[in-house]
Design an enzyme around this catalytic site. Structure first.
Site, short mmCIF file in Angstrom:
data_model
loop_
_atom_site.label_atom_id
_atom_site.label_comp_id
_atom_site.label_asym_id
_atom_site.label_seq_id
_atom_site.Cartn_x
_atom_site.Cartn_y
_atom_site.Cartn_z
N ILE A 498 0.83 -1.21 0.00
CA ILE A 498 0.00 0.00 0.00
C ILE A 498 0.86 1.26 0.00
CG2 ILE A 498 -1.99 -1.04 1.11
CD1 ILE A 498 -0.99 0.02 3.77
N GLY A 499 2.18 1.10 -0.04
CA GLY A 499 3.03 2.28 -0.08
C GLY A 499 4.49 1.91 0.08
N GLY A 501 8.56 3.99 1.08
CA GLY A 501 9.25 5.23 1.45
C GLY A 501 10.71 4.96 1.68
N GLY A 502 11.37 5.93 2.34
CA GLY A 502 12.80 5.81 2.57
C GLY A 502 13.16 4.64 3.45
N PHE A 503 12.27 4.27 4.37
CA PHE A 503 12.57 3.16 5.28
C PHE A 503 12.36 1.82 4.60
CE2 PHE A 503 11.32 0.00 8.42
CZ PHE A 503 12.31 0.12 9.37
N GLY A 504 11.29 1.69 3.82
CA GLY A 504 11.02 0.41 3.19
C GLY A 504 9.62 0.37 2.60
N LYS A 520 5.27 -1.97 8.02
CA LYS A 520 6.36 -1.26 7.34
C LYS A 520 7.63 -2.09 7.51
CE LYS A 520 7.68 2.95 8.69
NZ LYS A 520 7.66 4.43 8.78
N ASP A 616 9.16 16.07 10.62
CA ASP A 616 8.86 15.71 9.23
C ASP A 616 7.36 15.83 8.95
OD1 ASP A 616 9.55 15.01 6.67
OD2 ASP A 616 9.59 12.87 7.04
#
Length: 825
Positions: A498-499, A501-504, A520, A616
């Site tokens: 579902i998405g 990002g920088g982490f994973g 995540k 952030d």
């Protein structure tokens, strides 16, 4: 006299005065071995240490003055003499201005009747700190050091070492550096083989030796043209691929800004020249970087790299975005000099990095290349100057494979862990026994079980309040087995993504008892996101609020880093504003969402003694549940706020492009007002339904904050409102909303409101929109610091009572929720 010549003379004189404006309070220039004062080419006066006045600086030891019998006609007069030491000797200087100083030592190994200076081998110490060890020079060399002098004198000790029976020096410069030449931010970006980390040490606590000082794209700069009397070398010999770069220059003086770089950081000439990407004939092949390779000593462990920038290539703001790479690692992504340099073109700026030489390489590679944010036809990257300094006294952490030594370190930790585990078991046993025996437990503070506050209220929990677990994986059971997560995500099925990002990658999952979660998952085996992983667990295990995304649990097995959150049905706010097929949000919904997010942030800032700063805030980190209730997410960059006796937290800059507080970036001093600035950008994003940064727009529209502020200050904010909701907004509500966003984006944090004030004003805008009456707060506070009652109209009415978990419904109460308790302010 000719008028044009007079004008030229005046301009030249002004330039000369400006370029030599810096006057150090401590300024000792010694021509060693000379009996007379000497004026060098940069108009500085060096005092001979063999003269009556100069000899006062010599202290102890045995030495002789030496004259060069065959001086080179092209060399400076400083190399015509030398002081030779046959025993340990020193120079002593009185220090008036404590702090960072420069020490320069000149060595030119000439041959005289009695000495061949090439055979000299010696050590040099400054107040007991080793600058040079077993040093000898084959050719003329200048050694430059930055060091902190924290007492009222400096002793430079020179002593022979090894098989040599003498030491020597030709000239010494010792003078105070400009104030804030190095800013101790507390955290510097550390570039190592493991990626980017935080270098949580002050630069000034180390002695730094200059290794390279490069004028990128320009010619050699001599001390005469530098306010700190430095040499800058052209970059041509260090370019890895010369055809990748193109020199660019300007005749306009740099646009120096307060808080940016100054002429003491680098002279005008450095900022007036640069190398840019050599894109020939409009080619669209931008898949290359400009790279420089600088030789370094493989045995040196740590360096400070200072990169100088000045945008002399752009014709407008926010049109140049590029990336910085050091030793192949992305050191800084999506650099926008318009933001860094205070929204001015051609404004000088520099960035410092700590670089670890873990691989013991003898080459340092520095590259710049285009960013993905750049417009396809405007991709470029520039660099104006480079300084590389080694940390002289840096000691790398010892690495050993001795199992006994490892166990000596780990043993106490493991023992301590089991001791704590034993205590926890006993505590649980006692609690269960009390519960079974219906014995009222002794009142305790929430901190005793590791919680600063619970249930979403922005107030301190009262004694005797019991903590309740939200489910099988909440509060007391944060660890989730990897096997359970595999089952929940169907072994990380790509159809459940579902998405990312920088982490994973983020997966939708269902745990036991049909608990919907968002999983995540960090890149398996990689520890690059470890700080963010640990921060999320630390922060979210201590807070619980209906406008903050809850942490269900985490997994750290089999080299996995996995965070499990409550599942938020409708995803990021951004997707409901633009760029997707979701139905557009009404103005009333948008106000409710902004109020909810403000409540969550207000709780973060005030829910504990120090508070928590998110760092952030952006529209992708505000999620909407099935009822469009806003929840703030992603706490990987969060930091504890300043202590009661502090005004800020000194820290390396973190955040997202377009939302970053410019004052935080300039000063690297973090406060909760940095979150307020980012939230102000979100408010305009909600109002205008467009991204914070859009490189495809015209130059004056690229940056949302700047563009919206121009319209707001003109009193024409209605001109840029999302047309889909324009006819829904009442002018009074729009006016209050625009004023609130404007105050959030004030240049200086002290001029911005608190999140409590922002919340108050947003709820006022909501009332103006819905024609609800002004609310009044109940000022009757009991001894119990429980949730304040917020009432509407009649202060004795019970209508509109906050539920104690931060979940008072704005659709029914629509009340101001500024706190009444001192504990929450």
């Amino acid at each position: 006299m000719d008028v044009k010549f007079l004008q030229f003379l005046c301009l030249t004189l002004c330039e000369f005065l400006l370029s030599n404006a810096f006057t150090p309070q401590d300024n000792y220039l010694i021509n060693c071995g000379s009996s007379a004062s000497t004026v060098v080419s940069d108009n500085r006066h060096f005092l001979g240490d063999a003269s009556k006045n100069g000899s006062m600086y010599l202290s102890g030891g045995k030495s002789v003055a030496l004259k060069n019998p065959n001086p080179s006609p092209n060399s400076t007069v400083l190399y015509g003499t030398a002081r030779v030491f046959t025993s340990a000797s020193s120079y002593e200087f009185v220090v008036k201005n404590l702090g960072i100083h420069l020490v320069r030592m000149h060595f030119s190994p000439f041959i005289s009747q009695n000495y061949d200076l090439k055979n000299g081998n010696f050590s040099v110490l400054a107040n007991g700190i080793s600058l040079l060890n077993n040093f000898g020079a084959e050719v003329t060399v200048l050694k430059e050091f930055f060091l902190v002098v924290n007492k009222e004198n400096l002793e430079i000790l020179v002593k022979p070492s090894g098989d040599s029976d003498f030491a020597y020096v030709n000239a010494i410069e010792f003078f105070s550096a400009p104030k804030d030449f190095f800013i101790d931010a507390g955290e510097l970006a550390l570039i190592s083989s493991n990626g980017i980390q935080e270098f949580k040490q002050n630069i000034s606590s180390y002695v730094l030796e200059t290794v390279h000082r490069i004028n990128v794209g320009g010619s050699k700069i001599t001390p005469f043209n530098d306010t700190l009397w430095r040499n800058w070398i052209p970059d041509e010999d260090y370019l890895s691929l010369k055809s990748a770069a193109k020199i660019v220059a300007t005749n306009d003086q740099p646009n120096y800004q307060p808080g940016g770089a100054s002429r003491e950081n680098a002279p005008d000439s450095v900022y007036m020249t640069a190398q840019e990407m050599n894109i020939a004939n409009g080619s669209l092949n931008f898949l290359f970087n400009i790279t420089w390779e600088f030789p370094v000593q493989a045995e040196d462990d740590m360096f400070i790299v200072r990169l100088h920038f000045c945008d002399i290539v752009s014709i407008g703001l926010n049109s140049l975005y590029f990336n910085i790479y050091i030793n192949g690692i992305t050191a800084y992504k999506d650099v926008d000099l318009s933001v860094l340099a205070f929204h001015e073109l051609a404004a000088p700026y520099y960035i410092d990095f700590a670089v670890e030489n873990a691989q013991k390489s003898n080459v340092m590679r520095i590259s710049v290349g285009p960013s993905d944010l750049s417009n396809t036809l405007r991709k470029n990257a520039i660099l104006n100057g480079v300084e590389i300094m080694r940390m002289v006294d840096f000691v790398a952490l010892p690495k050993t494979s001795n199992k006994k030594h490892v166990w000596n370190f780990v043993g106490p930790i493991v023992g301590g862990f089991f001791f704590v585990l034993l205590l926890a078991s006993v505590a649980i046993f006692v609690c269960l026994k009390c519960k079974r025996g219906r014995v009222k437990p002794k009142p305790r503070r929430s901190e005793s079980v590791g919680w600063t506050s619970v249930r979403g209220s922005s107030y301190a929990i009262s004694e005797g309040t019991a903590l309740t677990s939200p489910g099988p994986y909440g509060y007391y059971g944060l660890r989730i087995p990897f096997s359970d997560i595999q089952v929940a995500t169907n072994d990380f099925d790509n159809n459940l993504v579902i998405g990312s990002g920088g982490f994973g990658t983020v997966y939708k999952g269902i745990l036991k008892d049909n608990i919907k979660v968002a999983v995540k998952r960090g890149v398996p085996g990689s520890r690059q996101g470890l700080p963010e992983f640990q921060t999320e667990i630390t922060v979210l295990s201590k807070i619980r609020h209906c406008h903050l995304v809850s942490l269900v649990g985490y997994c750290e097995e089999q080299s996995e880093m996995i965070l499990v959150y409550e599942y938020i049905e409708k995803g990021p706010l951004r997707h409901h504003l633009y760029g997707s097929k979701f139905p557009h949000l009404s103005w009333k919904q948008r106000l409710e969402i902004c109020i909810g997010a403000a409540r969550g942030l207000h709780y973060l800032h005030t829910g504990s003694a120090q508070g928590i700063i998110h760092r952030d805030i952006k529209s992708t980190n505000i999620l909407l549940d099935e009822n469009y209730v806003a929840k703030v997410a992603d706490f990987g960059l969060s930091r504890s706020g300043p202590c009661l006796d502090e005004t800020h937290v000194s820290t390396g800059v973190k955040g997202s492009f377009g939302y970053l507080d410019p004052e935080y970036f300039r000063r690297q001093q973090l406060t909760d007002k940095s979150d307020v600035y980012s939230f102000g950008v979100v408010l305009f994003e909600v109002l205008c339904a467009r991204p914070a940064v859009d490189p495809l727009l015209n130059r004056d529209q690229v940056n949302l904050a700047e563009w919206a502020m121009e319209w707001q200050k003109k009193g024409l904010i209605e001109q840029i409102v999302d047309q889909r909701i324009m006819d829904q907004i009442k002018p009074s509500s729009l006016k209050k909303f625009g004023e609130t966003a404007e105050k959030c984006l004030a240049d200086y944090g002290v001029d911005r409101p608190t999140m409590g004030d922002v919340l108050w004003n947003l709820e006022h805008a909501y009332q103006l929109q819905t024609n609800e009456p002004q609310t009044a707060m109940d000022g009757d506070l009991s001894d119990d610091p429980g949730p304040p009652r917020l009432v509407r109209g009649d202060p004795t009415s019970s209508e509109g009572v906050d539920q104690g978990d931060g979940s008072s419904d704005i659709s029914t109460t629509r009340v101001f929720s500024q706190l009444l308790t001192n504990e929450g302010r």
